[in-house]
Design a protein around this motif. Sequence first.
Motif: not given
Length: 230
Positions: A72-74, A119-123, A138-143
């Motif tokens: 999404s941003h990278h 594979s890249s996702g949102m963050h 990266g971002y792992g706030a939801y696991g």
Amino acid sequence: INQTRNAISVDSYEKNYCMVLDDNSVQCWGFGNYGWYGNFIPGTMAGNTLDNSTTPISVKNINSAISVSPGSHHSCALLDNKTIQCWGFNYFYELGNGTRDNSSTPTAVKNINTATAVSSGMHHSCALLDNKTIQCWGYGAYGQMGRSDCTNCASDRPIPVSNITTATQVSSGQYHTCAVLEDKTVQCWGLGNNGVLGIGSSDNSSVPVTVSNITDATLVRAGKQHSCAV
């Protein structure tokens, strides 16, 4: 698309599009904020804001790409030496390079030299390694990191996903990731909103959980709010 080389693969995420050409270079187009094109344009703020582009722009210093995965941003590219380079937004450590600095040119992901897919996702992004394990950053706030000790965290470099040792494919979605295993089952982890983990509920899971009723999968794709398997 006007260009002189032949494309061998193309991928997209929201407003971000990238392709690998037959000379193993990468070109991107679409929404250019935060350096998603991987090509600094003089007169703009390096690693922060680039103009949008309706035509492909060559990513700098990439000439041996096997595949590319826009997030999404990278964006991240797998190179033929099994390393990974990423560029763009890095506030949530999307680039996996041990810093929090945005980058408008590709930067190497730390400690990855045996990757076979990315594979890249949102963050966040995840890499499949040649030993069939998966590492994410990266971002792992939801696991999204796939670890019980990282349920509300972010990682500035790749860390191993728990209990994955036979993966054959990986796909990162908005806030979740899924993998196909050698036994053709599918496991997913991260945000479970709207049932994207395929476990019969909308519960989050910080470790991989097996998707219900899938026993002969060959491919999985994690999307924004859903997942699908072939």
